[in-house]
Motif scaffolding. Sequence first.
Motif, PDB file in Angstrom:
ATOM      1  N   THR A 106     -18.144  -8.175 -12.722  1.00  0.00           N
ATOM      2  CA  THR A 106     -18.360  -8.735 -14.063  1.00  0.00           C
ATOM      3  C   THR A 106     -19.572  -9.656 -14.089  1.00  0.00           C
ATOM      4  OG1 THR A 106     -16.817 -10.551 -13.597  1.00  0.00           O
ATOM      5  CG2 THR A 106     -15.907  -8.575 -14.636  1.00  0.00           C
ATOM      6  N   THR A 107     -20.349  -9.670 -13.007  1.00  0.00           N
ATOM      7  CA  THR A 107     -21.547 -10.503 -12.945  1.00  0.00           C
ATOM      8  C   THR A 107     -22.768  -9.615 -12.788  1.00  0.00           C
ATOM      9  OG1 THR A 107     -21.582 -10.765 -10.541  1.00  0.00           O
ATOM     10  CG2 THR A 107     -20.184 -12.272 -11.790  1.00  0.00           C
ATOM     11  N   SER A 108     -23.942 -10.211 -12.925  1.00  0.00           N
ATOM     12  CA  SER A 108     -25.188  -9.452 -12.808  1.00  0.00           C
ATOM     13  C   SER A 108     -25.548  -9.159 -11.357  1.00  0.00           C
ATOM     14  CB  SER A 108     -26.330 -10.218 -13.481  1.00  0.00           C
ATOM     15  OG  SER A 108     -26.486 -11.498 -12.881  1.00  0.00           O
ATOM     16  N   GLN A 109     -24.824  -9.763 -10.423  1.00  0.00           N
ATOM     17  CA  GLN A 109     -25.082  -9.523  -9.009  1.00  0.00           C
ATOM     18  C   GLN A 109     -23.877  -8.846  -8.374  1.00  0.00           C
ATOM     19  OE1 GLN A 109     -27.167 -12.728  -6.909  1.00  0.00           O
ATOM     20  NE2 GLN A 109     -27.102 -13.936  -8.787  1.00  0.00           N
ATOM     21  N   LYS A 110     -24.115  -8.159  -7.282  1.00  0.00           N
ATOM     22  CA  LYS A 110     -23.044  -7.382  -6.665  1.00  0.00           C
ATOM     23  C   LYS A 110     -21.996  -8.291  -6.044  1.00  0.00           C
ATOM     24  CE  LYS A 110     -25.002  -6.768  -2.019  1.00  0.00           C
ATOM     25  NZ  LYS A 110     -25.483  -5.791  -1.029  1.00  0.00           N
ATOM     26  N   ILE A 111     -20.788  -7.773  -5.939  1.00  0.00           N
ATOM     27  CA  ILE A 111     -19.712  -8.458  -5.241  1.00  0.00           C
ATOM     28  C   ILE A 111     -19.376  -7.655  -3.993  1.00  0.00           C
ATOM     29  CG2 ILE A 111     -18.730  -9.524  -7.302  1.00  0.00           C
ATOM     30  CD1 ILE A 111     -16.610  -7.311  -7.263  1.00  0.00           C
ATOM     31  N   ASN A 112     -18.917  -8.347  -2.969  1.00  0.00           N
ATOM     32  CA  ASN A 112     -18.545  -7.702  -1.715  1.00  0.00           C
ATOM     33  C   ASN A 112     -17.028  -7.657  -1.589  1.00  0.00           C
ATOM     34  OD1 ASN A 112     -21.211  -7.298  -0.687  1.00  0.00           O
ATOM     35  ND2 ASN A 112     -21.318  -9.490  -0.241  1.00  0.00           N
ATOM     36  N   VAL A 113     -16.498  -6.473  -1.411  1.00  0.00           N
ATOM     37  CA  VAL A 113     -15.064  -6.303  -1.177  1.00  0.00           C
ATOM     38  C   VAL A 113     -14.836  -6.403   0.326  1.00  0.00           C
ATOM     39  CG1 VAL A 113     -13.065  -4.798  -1.454  1.00  0.00           C
ATOM     40  CG2 VAL A 113     -14.844  -4.842  -3.209  1.00  0.00           C
ATOM     41  N   LEU A 114     -14.255  -7.510   0.752  1.00  0.00           N
ATOM     42  CA  LEU A 114     -14.006  -7.717   2.177  1.00  0.00           C
ATOM     43  C   LEU A 114     -12.908  -6.796   2.677  1.00  0.00           C
ATOM     44  CD1 LEU A 114     -14.143 -11.626   2.249  1.00  0.00           C
ATOM     45  CD2 LEU A 114     -16.002  -9.993   2.621  1.00  0.00           C
ATOM     46  N   GLU A 115     -11.890  -6.570   1.838  1.00  0.00           N
ATOM     47  CA  GLU A 115     -10.828  -5.634   2.210  1.00  0.00           C
ATOM     48  C   GLU A 115     -10.017  -5.236   0.985  1.00  0.00           C
ATOM     49  OE1 GLU A 115      -7.630  -5.396   5.766  1.00  0.00           O
ATOM     50  OE2 GLU A 115      -7.131  -6.888   4.236  1.00  0.00           O
ATOM     51  N   LEU A 116      -9.844  -3.957   0.825  1.00  0.00           N
ATOM     52  CA  LEU A 116      -8.884  -3.394  -0.124  1.00  0.00           C
ATOM     53  C   LEU A 116      -7.814  -2.711   0.709  1.00  0.00           C
ATOM     54  CD1 LEU A 116      -7.898  -2.402  -2.948  1.00  0.00           C
ATOM     55  CD2 LEU A 116      -9.351  -0.393  -2.565  1.00  0.00           C
ATOM     56  N   LYS A 117      -6.550  -3.069   0.499  1.00  0.00           N
ATOM     57  CA  LYS A 117      -5.464  -2.522   1.318  1.00  0.00           C
ATOM     58  C   LYS A 117      -4.365  -1.952   0.442  1.00  0.00           C
ATOM     59  CE  LYS A 117      -2.812  -5.357   3.690  1.00  0.00           C
ATOM     60  NZ  LYS A 117      -2.384  -6.299   4.752  1.00  0.00           N
ATOM     61  N   ILE A 118      -3.960  -0.722   0.753  1.00  0.00           N
ATOM     62  CA  ILE A 118      -2.866  -0.047   0.052  1.00  0.00           C
ATOM     63  C   ILE A 118      -1.816   0.336   1.075  1.00  0.00           C
ATOM     64  CG2 ILE A 118      -2.209   1.873  -1.428  1.00  0.00           C
ATOM     65  CD1 ILE A 118      -5.814   1.476  -1.236  1.00  0.00           C
ATOM     66  N   THR A 119      -0.556   0.000   0.817  1.00  0.00           N
ATOM     67  CA  THR A 119       0.540   0.317   1.725  1.00  0.00           C
ATOM     68  C   THR A 119       1.430   1.369   1.074  1.00  0.00           C
ATOM     69  OG1 THR A 119       0.491  -1.947   2.606  1.00  0.00           O
ATOM     70  CG2 THR A 119       2.442  -0.617   3.085  1.00  0.00           C
ATOM     71  N   ILE A 120       1.562   2.510   1.738  1.00  0.00           N
ATOM     72  CA  ILE A 120       2.374   3.612   1.226  1.00  0.00           C
ATOM     73  C   ILE A 120       3.783   3.507   1.800  1.00  0.00           C
ATOM     74  CG2 ILE A 120       2.595   6.113   1.037  1.00  0.00           C
ATOM     75  CD1 ILE A 120       0.172   4.976  -0.417  1.00  0.00           C
ATOM     76  N   PRO A 121       4.819   3.461   0.957  1.00  0.00           N
ATOM     77  CA  PRO A 121       6.196   3.328   1.455  1.00  0.00           C
ATOM     78  C   PRO A 121       6.694   4.635   2.077  1.00  0.00           C
ATOM     79  CG  PRO A 121       6.191   3.537  -0.933  1.00  0.00           C
ATOM     80  CD  PRO A 121       4.755   3.435  -0.517  1.00  0.00           C
ATOM     81  N   PRO A 122       7.773   4.570   2.872  1.00  0.00           N
ATOM     82  CA  PRO A 122       8.336   5.783   3.483  1.00  0.00           C
ATOM     83  C   PRO A 122       8.785   6.791   2.419  1.00  0.00           C
ATOM     84  CG  PRO A 122       9.234   3.801   4.511  1.00  0.00           C
ATOM     85  CD  PRO A 122       8.471   3.348   3.310  1.00  0.00           C
ATOM     86  N   ASN A 123       8.766   8.072   2.802  1.00  0.00           N
ATOM     87  CA  ASN A 123       9.174   9.187   1.952  1.00  0.00           C
ATOM     88  C   ASN A 123       8.247   9.411   0.755  1.00  0.00           C
ATOM     89  OD1 ASN A 123      11.522   9.866   3.485  1.00  0.00           O
ATOM     90  ND2 ASN A 123      12.579   8.120   2.554  1.00  0.00           N
ATOM     91  N   LEU A 124       7.076   8.780   0.784  1.00  0.00           N
ATOM     92  CA  LEU A 124       6.059   9.053  -0.223  1.00  0.00           C
ATOM     93  C   LEU A 124       4.875   9.688   0.509  1.00  0.00           C
ATOM     94  CD1 LEU A 124       5.427   8.816  -3.238  1.00  0.00           C
ATOM     95  CD2 LEU A 124       4.340   6.633  -2.773  1.00  0.00           C
ATOM     96  N   LEU A 125       4.700  10.975   0.296  1.00  0.00           N
ATOM     97  CA  LEU A 125       3.699  11.744   1.021  1.00  0.00           C
ATOM     98  C   LEU A 125       2.347  11.664   0.320  1.00  0.00           C
ATOM     99  CD1 LEU A 125       3.033  13.825   3.271  1.00  0.00           C
ATOM    100  CD2 LEU A 125       3.660  15.616   1.617  1.00  0.00           C
ATOM    101  N   VAL A 126       1.306  11.312   1.064  1.00  0.00           N
ATOM    102  CA  VAL A 126      -0.059  11.308   0.535  1.00  0.00           C
ATOM    103  C   VAL A 126      -0.622  12.720   0.685  1.00  0.00           C
ATOM    104  CG1 VAL A 126      -2.393  10.394   0.786  1.00  0.00           C
ATOM    105  CG2 VAL A 126      -0.422   8.876   1.048  1.00  0.00           C
ATOM    106  N   THR A 127      -0.863  13.393  -0.420  1.00  0.00           N
ATOM    107  CA  THR A 127      -1.362  14.766  -0.385  1.00  0.00           C
ATOM    108  C   THR A 127      -2.874  14.835  -0.505  1.00  0.00           C
ATOM    109  OG1 THR A 127      -0.988  14.951  -2.777  1.00  0.00           O
ATOM    110  CG2 THR A 127       0.795  15.682  -1.316  1.00  0.00           C
ATOM    111  N   LEU A 128      -3.503  13.767  -1.011  1.00  0.00           N
ATOM    112  CA  LEU A 128      -4.956  13.754  -1.129  1.00  0.00           C
ATOM    113  C   LEU A 128      -5.431  12.309  -1.179  1.00  0.00           C
ATOM    114  CD1 LEU A 128      -7.478  15.549  -1.461  1.00  0.00           C
ATOM    115  CD2 LEU A 128      -7.210  15.306  -3.937  1.00  0.00           C
TER     116      LEU A 128
END
Length: 206
Positions: A106-128
Amino acid sequence: EEVPAGAVITSCSLGTGTTSRSIKYSFNMAAKSSKSFAYTFKVTDYLEFPSYGVINYTYSGAKSSTKTSTTTIKVNEPYEFTTSMNPNSVEAGIDKSLFSIKIESTTSQKINVLELKITIPPNLLVTLAPSELSKDFNKYTWQGSVELDEPKTIDIQVKPLKSGQYIIPASIKVKDFAGKEFSESTNISLTATITAIEPILSVLES
């Protein structure tokens, strides 16, 4: 007039007793007269605060106090982090859903994403999932930079293997151009159902 910590008064007109965070005006006013004044300030942090002046005056020997109308000052954080699940209810073992994450500067200068983390629970299959994501068991992570008007979107397709409600935690750590760090976390849910069994009664002979 006062401003909170994180804001600094830079100039004013007609002010007396001025500091970096407050201005005091003292004057006499004739009947049916008016007086205008102005000041400028800069915000050095991400704030939202009400701006108003307190007026202490004496009229016909009586002292009174009132407050001017309020203006809200808001400085947005340098990023927006949104998640969505489409659809958010599917049939277990059959249907798939798309989990989307969007990161915007939302600013005129870039932001750095130090870490984006997603945790997938059991019995949820990632197909793509995008190849740019790093995977460690059931955790997916990403880091990089985001420019203004060039949002980063990550889509992960999932398929529930069993019925129930699945909660997917997602968290982000961001650093702005001035080195200030932000962190945020959210949960998004997916409901998996099973089609009810329908008994069919047949009469073979009359």
